[in-house]
Design a protein around this motif. Structure first.
Motif, PDB file in Angstrom:
ATOM      1  N   LEU A 230       0.850  -1.187   0.000  1.00 57.86           N
ATOM      2  CA  LEU A 230       0.000   0.000   0.000  1.00 57.86           C
ATOM      3  C   LEU A 230       0.887   1.239   0.000  1.00 57.86           C
ATOM      4  O   LEU A 230       1.994   1.229   0.533  1.00 57.86           O
ATOM      5  CB  LEU A 230      -0.900   0.016   1.233  1.00 57.86           C
ATOM      6  N   LYS A 231       0.362   2.306  -0.585  1.00 60.18           N
ATOM      7  CA  LYS A 231       1.055   3.590  -0.605  1.00 60.18           C
ATOM      8  C   LYS A 231       0.195   4.595   0.132  1.00 60.18           C
ATOM      9  O   LYS A 231      -1.005   4.715  -0.123  1.00 60.18           O
ATOM     10  CB  LYS A 231       1.300   4.024  -2.049  1.00 60.18           C
ATOM     11  N   THR A 232       0.784   5.315   1.077  1.00 56.18           N
ATOM     12  CA  THR A 232       0.042   6.303   1.850  1.00 56.18           C
ATOM     13  C   THR A 232       0.496   7.709   1.487  1.00 56.18           C
ATOM     14  O   THR A 232       1.665   7.954   1.211  1.00 56.18           O
ATOM     15  CB  THR A 232       0.228   6.088   3.359  1.00 56.18           C
ATOM     16  N   VAL A 233      -0.459   8.625   1.509  1.00 54.61           N
ATOM     17  CA  VAL A 233      -0.180  10.046   1.288  1.00 54.61           C
ATOM     18  C   VAL A 233      -0.368  10.751   2.624  1.00 54.61           C
ATOM     19  O   VAL A 233      -1.457  10.716   3.209  1.00 54.61           O
ATOM     20  CB  VAL A 233      -1.132  10.643   0.235  1.00 54.61           C
ATOM     21  N   ILE A 245       3.909   0.993   2.472  1.00 57.13           N
ATOM     22  CA  ILE A 245       3.755   0.009   3.542  1.00 57.13           C
ATOM     23  C   ILE A 245       4.076  -1.353   2.942  1.00 57.13           C
ATOM     24  O   ILE A 245       3.506  -1.744   1.917  1.00 57.13           O
ATOM     25  CB  ILE A 245       2.322   0.006   4.106  1.00 57.13           C
ATOM     26  N   SER A 246       4.982  -2.076   3.562  1.00 60.02           N
ATOM     27  CA  SER A 246       5.396  -3.367   3.029  1.00 60.02           C
ATOM     28  C   SER A 246       4.252  -4.376   3.080  1.00 60.02           C
ATOM     29  O   SER A 246       3.315  -4.232   3.876  1.00 60.02           O
ATOM     30  CB  SER A 246       6.593  -3.915   3.810  1.00 60.02           C
ATOM     31  N   ARG A 247       4.331  -5.382   2.244  1.00 61.90           N
ATOM     32  CA  ARG A 247       3.282  -6.406   2.180  1.00 61.90           C
ATOM     33  C   ARG A 247       3.084  -7.081   3.531  1.00 61.90           C
ATOM     34  O   ARG A 247       1.964  -7.396   3.921  1.00 61.90           O
ATOM     35  CB  ARG A 247       3.667  -7.454   1.128  1.00 61.90           C
ATOM     36  N   GLU A 248       4.186  -7.283   4.273  1.00 57.78           N
ATOM     37  CA  GLU A 248       4.092  -7.978   5.554  1.00 57.78           C
ATOM     38  C   GLU A 248       3.318  -7.169   6.583  1.00 57.78           C
ATOM     39  O   GLU A 248       2.708  -7.730   7.507  1.00 57.78           O
ATOM     40  CB  GLU A 248       5.499  -8.295   6.090  1.00 57.78           C
TER      41      GLU A 248
END
Length: 259
Positions: A230-233, A245-248
């Motif tokens: 995921l990518k957060t702004v 955010i890493s997959r884990e």
């Protein structure tokens, strides 16, 4: 001792297996599973039950508490999880401890010593939690009064108090840790992100990755990215742009958002 590890994050499962192998005496991981259904099959088909079950709470197909409804879990359980929202519920089953990720080796050793002591003294198959430990857990879950409420930063020759409520996020850059306020002001602080994880209310702040620790309201947008990440702004905008955010960590992040 022999152990089963129920964990849907391969890296976390491998790390726990290695930590258990390094114990004295070593704990052998005899089997692993990555979902509730796989764990049910594992427990139902195992010829010899494990001495202890290491159980992550959020698995790929649901909460691991479902396991206790679908299988006869008679061995002691040590929960491993990235957040503490389910601690009290965990102690209603065969749980003897509740370890927060990333798992600290000393805390793991303490949990195993507790298990050994209970095994030596127990007359029933499943040891129960003692009142002192439950009291300790209840104290750890008190939300408002034990977490840091403000930071003192240096501004020239002056000291300035920054309330936690006015902080958007913390980040590390070039071996320094910075505090970013809602007013887009940035200050250097003495604590590391690892130390901040113990000082701040986990209901308000989440460790997005190795470099960013954000407050809930600072996350303005969440975007699906490659490889299940995921990518957060963030607001104010992060120095390095969007924060991944890493997959884990995605399952823990989703659970945090739903609180």
């Amino acid at each position: 001792m022999n152990a089963f590890v129920i964990e849907d994050e391969p890296l976390a499962a491998r790390r726990l297996t290695e930590l258990l192998r390094r114990q004295n005496p070593p704990v052998a991981v005899r089997a692993t599973a990555d979902s509730v259904e796989a764990a049910v099959v594992l427990l139902q088909t195992a010829t010899t039950p494990p001495d202890v079950l290491f159980l992550d709470i959020h698995l790929s197909d649901g909460l691991s508490f479902e396991l206790f409804e679908k299988a006869d879990v008679r061995c002691p359980v040590i929960f491993t999880t990235a957040y503490d929202a389910y601690a009290l519920r965990a102690f209603k089953v065969n749980s003897i401890d509740y370890l927060l990720k990333p798992i600290d080796e000393e805390e793991l050793q303490a949990a195993l010593h507790k298990l050994q002591a209970l095994r030596g003294a127990a007359t029933a198959p499943a040891p129960s939690i003692d009142s002192a430990l439950l009291s300790q857990v209840l104290q750890q879950l008190q939300p408002q009064n034990q977490y840091k409420k403000q930071f003192v930063v240096k501004v020239g020759e002056h000291l300035k108090v920054i309330p936690v409520e006015s902080i958007s996020y913390f980040f590390s850059l070039e071996k320094a840790t910075f505090l970013q306020t809602r007013e887009n002001r940035r200050f250097v602080i003495d604590q590391t992100l690892e130390q901040l994880e113990k000082l701040l209310d986990p209901r308000q702040f989440f460790r997005l990755n190795r470099a960013y620790f954000a407050q809930h309201d600072a996350i303005q947008d969440i975007i699906h990215y490659t490889n299940s990440r995921l990518k957060t702004v963030l607001t104010p905008a992060a120095p390095e742009g969007d924060v991944l955010i890493s997959r884990e960590r995605v399952p823990a992040f989703r659970a945090w958002l739903e609180r």
